[in-house]
Design an enzyme around this catalytic site. Structure first.
Site, PDB file in Angstrom:
ATOM      1  N   SER A 164      56.439-103.045  42.803  1.00 49.98           N
ATOM      2  CA  SER A 164      57.492-101.968  42.557  1.00 49.98           C
ATOM      3  C   SER A 164      57.482-101.041  43.635  1.00 49.98           C
ATOM      4  O   SER A 164      57.471-101.370  44.886  1.00 49.98           O
ATOM      5  CB  SER A 164      57.575-101.464  41.156  1.00 49.98           C
ATOM      6  OG  SER A 164      58.818-100.805  40.861  1.00 49.98           O
ATOM      7  N   ASP A 330      63.608-110.578  37.071  1.00 51.29           N
ATOM      8  CA  ASP A 330      63.602-109.523  37.780  1.00 51.29           C
ATOM      9  C   ASP A 330      64.921-109.228  38.405  1.00 51.29           C
ATOM     10  O   ASP A 330      65.470-109.867  39.326  1.00 51.29           O
ATOM     11  CB  ASP A 330      62.706-109.208  38.841  1.00 51.29           C
ATOM     12  CG  ASP A 330      62.511-107.816  39.220  1.00 51.29           C
ATOM     13  OD1 ASP A 330      63.257-107.117  38.854  1.00 51.29           O
ATOM     14  OD2 ASP A 330      61.629-107.538  40.032  1.00 51.29           O
ATOM     15  N   HIS A 363      61.424-107.154  35.477  1.00 48.51           N
ATOM     16  CA  HIS A 363      60.720-106.327  36.565  1.00 48.51           C
ATOM     17  C   HIS A 363      59.446-106.044  36.108  1.00 48.51           C
ATOM     18  O   HIS A 363      58.469-106.127  37.063  1.00 48.51           O
ATOM     19  CB  HIS A 363      61.507-105.077  36.930  1.00 48.51           C
ATOM     20  CG  HIS A 363      60.813-104.457  38.087  1.00 48.51           C
ATOM     21  ND1 HIS A 363      60.855-105.002  39.498  1.00 48.51           N
ATOM     22  CD2 HIS A 363      60.144-103.057  38.089  1.00 48.51           C
ATOM     23  CE1 HIS A 363      60.169-103.742  39.903  1.00 48.51           C
ATOM     24  NE2 HIS A 363      59.794-102.811  39.295  1.00 48.51           N
TER      25      HIS A 363
END
Length: 390
Positions: A164, A330, A363
């Site tokens: 991320s 995601d 995610h």
């Protein structure tokens, strides 16, 4: 992030760890930022695991996501209820094996878990910086990390790894300091935010700033904007999950009742879950840090900042071996964004491996134990460590 942290049932852990602090950029040698301001002194909180070998060739830097910190593995005490946020990945015999590698993780510049950020004391006023804290970028975060790495006596990193926002830092490391990075593993990340990602961040920021306790960021001497920050976390947390994960975990099940309340209290389990996530988040995170970090993520743009508008040109700076990992569910940083960076890497004839992992958790899948994920990282590190010459 912390909701996924569990004890390692295999009994393997780095054990008791200690947060450390490194301070630099004392006046008059202030740290120049990309926004044009200068900052100092700067403190970075960090943790290390394992031992640095004699030729300093086994150092791995882990970069954390927005709500993470330097506590990536182990425990602060024997009574600590939970280990670090990536404990299933980092430790003896694990994918990032602390019996082989010297692992470093620092809290980012602008954070609120020991590193200098808006909640830190401004030496010029004796009060928290609040909105007097200058804007920082992903590049500034990485430049500060480099000072720490050099302080530790490391000239070249075996690998930089992160998911991320941490993945953005991985890319920044590989492009800004190619001579210092042997291998890079960007996970569930992007080379720049989409309009959708920026939109969610802006709604979250507005939730904080609309809280009457925010007071233009000057809330440190009174009530904090807990409701605004909780709502911001709820918004963000929705983007970290997937439709399938939410359907599987909650569906439309009611929370401790059999009929609708016909009111605005909690009716559905998913409502209760999001409110809980919001309440827990405000206990450990600073609202102003949330504002600054999300803005830094929105500003990040590999193509613009390193390639004059060309992703291929940007990655021409890189020298690292890459392992790029995405997750099928995601939708915040979908797989097509990982494929775009892989395509640009391959056009530069870089050594790059890519895998999209089938996972239902959206995610946040990189924060959840997954044998395939762990084996990919383990095997890649084994390979690049054999090739590494410091």
């Amino acid at each position: 992030m912390s909701e996924y942290i569990t004890h390692d049932r295999r009994g393997r852990s780095v054990g008791i760890v200690q947060k450390k602090y490194f301070t630099f950029a004392y006046p008059p040698h202030l740290f120049p930022l990309e926004c044009g301001a200068k900052l100092g002194p700067i403190t970075l909180a960090y943790e290390t695991y394992g031992q640095l070998n004699a030729d300093r060739s086994n150092a791995i830097l882990i970069l954390h996501a927005l709500s993470g910190d330097s506590h990536v593995a182990g425990y602060y005490s024997e009574n600590d209820p939970k280990p670090g946020w990536w404990d299933f990945m980092v430790g003896p015999g694990k994918a990032i094996d602390t019996e082989k590698y010297f692992v470093i993780c620092s809290n980012i510049l602008g954070g609120c878990a020991g590193s200098t950020g808006p909640s830190s004391i401004n030496p010029n006023t004796g009060r928290p910086y609040a909105l007097e804290f200058p804007f920082v970028t992903i590049g500034d975060m990485v430049r500060a990390q480099r000072v720490l790495i050099e302080h530790l006596g490391i000239r070249k990193l075996l690998a930089v790894i992160g998911g991320s926002l941490g993945g953005m830092q991985v890319l920044e490391w590989a492009l800004r300091y190619p001579e210092m990075v042997h291998a890079a593993i960007p996970i569930a990340t992007t080379t720049r935010h989409s309009a959708l990602a920026i939109a969610f961040n802006e709604v979250a920021r507005q939730a904080i700033m609309a809280d009457p306790n925010w007071r233009g960021g000057n809330y440190y001497d009174g009530p904090r904007p807990e409701m605004g920050l909780a709502v911001a976390r709820m918004i963000g947390h929705i983007t970290y999950l997937s439709d399938r994960a939410l359907r599987r975990k909650f569906g439309r099940r009611l929370q401790n009742k059999s009929h609708f309340s016909f009111g605005f209290e909690v009716d559905f389990q998913v409502e209760s879950y999001l409110r809980y996530q919001g309440r827990k988040f405000v206990e450990r995170f600073d609202a102003n840090s949330f504002l600054y970090i999300t803005k830094a993520a929105d500003y990040f743009d590999v193509k613009r900042q390193h390639g004059e508008g060309s992703l291929v040109k940007a990655f021409s700076k890189a020298r690292a071996r890459f392992l790029v990992i995405s997750f099928s569910s995601d939708w915040l940083y979908p797989t097509y964004q990982s494929r775009e960076m892989v395509k640009a890497m391959k056009k530069n004839e870089l050594d790059v491996s890519f895998c999209e992992i089938e996972a239902d958790w959206g995610h946040d899948a990189f924060l959840i134990p997954n044998e395939k994920f762990e084996e990919l990282v383990h095997s890649f590190l084994e390979r690049v460590s054999r090739e590494f010459e410091p």
